[in-house]
Write a protein that holds these residues in place. Structure first.
Motif, short mmCIF file in Angstrom:
data_model
loop_
_atom_site.label_atom_id
_atom_site.label_comp_id
_atom_site.label_asym_id
_atom_site.label_seq_id
_atom_site.Cartn_x
_atom_site.Cartn_y
_atom_site.Cartn_z
N TRP A 35 10.35 -7.68 -10.13
CA TRP A 35 8.99 -7.54 -9.62
C TRP A 35 8.20 -6.60 -10.52
O TRP A 35 8.68 -5.52 -10.89
CB TRP A 35 9.01 -7.00 -8.20
N LYS A 36 6.99 -7.02 -10.86
CA LYS A 36 6.13 -6.22 -11.72
C LYS A 36 4.79 -5.99 -11.04
O LYS A 36 4.25 -6.89 -10.39
CB LYS A 36 5.91 -6.93 -13.07
N GLN A 37 4.26 -4.79 -11.22
CA GLN A 37 2.93 -4.48 -10.69
C GLN A 37 1.89 -5.06 -11.64
O GLN A 37 1.81 -4.68 -12.79
CB GLN A 37 2.75 -2.98 -10.55
N ILE A 38 1.07 -6.01 -11.15
CA ILE A 38 0.07 -6.65 -12.01
C ILE A 38 -1.35 -6.20 -11.69
O ILE A 38 -2.28 -6.53 -12.43
CB ILE A 38 0.15 -8.19 -11.88
N TRP A 39 -1.52 -5.45 -10.59
CA TRP A 39 -2.86 -4.95 -10.25
C TRP A 39 -2.70 -3.75 -9.34
O TRP A 39 -1.80 -3.67 -8.51
CB TRP A 39 -3.68 -6.02 -9.56
N LYS A 40 -3.62 -2.75 -9.50
CA LYS A 40 -3.64 -1.58 -8.65
C LYS A 40 -5.08 -1.15 -8.45
O LYS A 40 -5.87 -1.13 -9.40
CB LYS A 40 -2.84 -0.43 -9.26
N SER A 41 -5.43 -0.83 -7.20
CA SER A 41 -6.80 -0.43 -6.91
C SER A 41 -7.08 0.95 -7.49
O SER A 41 -6.17 1.77 -7.63
CB SER A 41 -7.04 -0.42 -5.40
N ASN A 42 -8.34 1.20 -7.83
CA ASN A 42 -8.72 2.51 -8.38
C ASN A 42 -9.47 3.35 -7.37
O ASN A 42 -10.12 4.31 -7.70
CB ASN A 42 -9.57 2.33 -9.64
N LYS A 43 -9.40 2.96 -6.09
CA LYS A 43 -10.04 3.74 -5.04
C LYS A 43 -9.31 3.47 -3.73
O LYS A 43 -8.34 2.71 -3.70
CB LYS A 43 -11.51 3.36 -4.91
N ASN B 96 0.84 -1.20 0.00
CA ASN B 96 0.00 0.00 0.00
C ASN B 96 0.87 1.25 0.00
O ASN B 96 1.92 1.28 0.66
CB ASN B 96 -0.90 0.04 1.24
N ASP B 97 0.42 2.26 -0.74
CA ASP B 97 1.01 3.58 -0.60
C ASP B 97 0.00 4.46 0.13
O ASP B 97 -0.84 3.95 0.87
CB ASP B 97 1.44 4.15 -1.95
N GLN B 98 0.02 5.73 -0.08
CA GLN B 98 -0.83 6.63 0.70
C GLN B 98 -2.32 6.44 0.42
O GLN B 98 -3.14 6.64 1.32
CB GLN B 98 -0.41 8.08 0.43
N SER B 99 -2.69 6.04 -0.80
CA SER B 99 -4.12 6.00 -1.10
C SER B 99 -4.57 4.75 -1.85
O SER B 99 -5.77 4.53 -2.00
CB SER B 99 -4.50 7.24 -1.95
N THR B 100 -3.66 3.94 -2.35
CA THR B 100 -4.05 2.78 -3.15
C THR B 100 -3.29 1.54 -2.70
O THR B 100 -2.28 1.62 -2.00
CB THR B 100 -3.77 3.01 -4.65
N SER B 101 -3.80 0.39 -3.12
CA SER B 101 -3.14 -0.88 -2.90
C SER B 101 -2.70 -1.46 -4.23
O SER B 101 -3.32 -1.22 -5.27
CB SER B 101 -4.08 -1.87 -2.21
N SER B 102 -1.62 -2.23 -4.20
CA SER B 102 -1.10 -2.85 -5.41
C SER B 102 -0.64 -4.26 -5.11
O SER B 102 -0.35 -4.61 -3.96
CB SER B 102 0.07 -2.04 -5.99
N ILE B 103 -0.59 -5.09 -6.16
CA ILE B 103 -0.07 -6.44 -6.04
C ILE B 103 1.09 -6.60 -7.02
O ILE B 103 0.98 -6.26 -8.20
CB ILE B 103 -1.16 -7.49 -6.34
N LEU B 104 2.21 -7.09 -6.49
CA LEU B 104 3.42 -7.31 -7.27
C LEU B 104 3.58 -8.78 -7.57
O LEU B 104 3.14 -9.64 -6.80
CB LEU B 104 4.65 -6.79 -6.52
N TYR B 105 4.27 -9.08 -8.67
CA TYR B 105 4.45 -10.47 -9.10
C TYR B 105 5.87 -10.67 -9.60
O TYR B 105 6.43 -9.81 -10.28
CB TYR B 105 3.45 -10.82 -10.20
N ALA B 106 6.47 -11.81 -9.25
CA ALA B 106 7.80 -12.18 -9.75
C ALA B 106 7.83 -13.67 -9.98
O ALA B 106 7.14 -14.44 -9.30
CB ALA B 106 8.89 -11.76 -8.78
N LYS B 107 8.64 -14.09 -10.94
CA LYS B 107 8.78 -15.51 -11.27
C LYS B 107 10.24 -15.87 -11.39
O LYS B 107 11.02 -15.16 -12.05
CB LYS B 107 8.04 -15.83 -12.56
#
Length: 226
Positions: free
Chosen positions: A190-198, A174-185
């Protein structure tokens, strides 16, 4: 003659009923005794003592707090906690070796990372999530049992949880206002594969296979992906 025949028949029926009732009472008593014996066996001090003694202490060190443990297979595992130290085992947890992350080489001198989460993939790639007070977080990745590290800093962010399936890994932050999901293989970038829009705060993540995952957060939030 007919009267005696009827009397004898009724008497015989009463005797049979009485014997059947006695047999039913004995069966009920035996069943009750069996249940009592089973319950007594479950609650007996001997059984409870055996259950408690099945946990054996294999490592201990004062002032070292551990809160995360993962095994890649039945031999290789990692444990970490709210300090800069982590433990590794290569013999199924019989012995543990203590290590310190990047000793004397921290990105921010005078500060230490708290390694609150750790994970190990099936190919023994190590991932550690570190929190640095008033600075942010970082992901430490090692492909050689901790001899060298690749570091990805996330300033002003909070890395909360990690999930590993095979050689794939997911992290929620999480940062100040959104959440994100990172992925690595396989230890890659590490790559950001999803980020919340609220405004959402995610704190935990878990994948059950390569595709199906769950994440949870504040206000009873549960998110799911296939």
């Amino acid at each position: 003659m007919k009267f005696f025949y009827i009397f004898f028949t009724v008497l015989l029926c009463l005797v049979c009923v009485g014997l059947s009732c006695q047999r039913g009472v004995r069966n009920s008593e035996n069943l009750s005794l069996n249940l009592q014996e089973q319950l007594g066996a479950i609650n007996s001090p001997r059984v409870n003592q055996e259950a408690q003694s099945s946990w054996v202490k294999v490592f201990e060190e004062d002032y070292l707090f551990l809160e995360s443990i993962t095994f890649a297979d039945n031999q290789h595992g990692i444990a970490s906690g709210a300090e800069e130290y982590f433990l590794l085992t290569n013999d199924g947890g019989n012995t543990w070796a203590k290590h310190k992350i990047r000793e004397g080489k921290l990105v921010y001198p005078g500060s230490e990372y708290n390694l609150v989460q750790s994970a190990m993939t099936t190919s023994q790639i190590i991932y550690l999530i570190g929190h640095l007070e008033e600075v942010g977080s970082a992901i430490f990745s090692s492909m050689d049992s901790g001899k060298s590290w690749k570091i990805k800093n996330y300033l002003n962010s909070s890395l909360n949880d990690i999930s590993v399936v095979g050689d794939q890994a997911w992290i929620v932050y999480n940062d100040q206002s959104t959440s994100s999901i990172l992925y690595a293989k396989s230890g890659g970038d590490w790559k950001q594969i999803w980020k919340s829009n609220k405004n959402e705060y995610l704190a935990g993540i878990d994948f059950v296979n390569n595709y199906i995952g769950w994440s949870v957060g504040m206000d009873g939030l549960v998110k799911h992906t296939k």
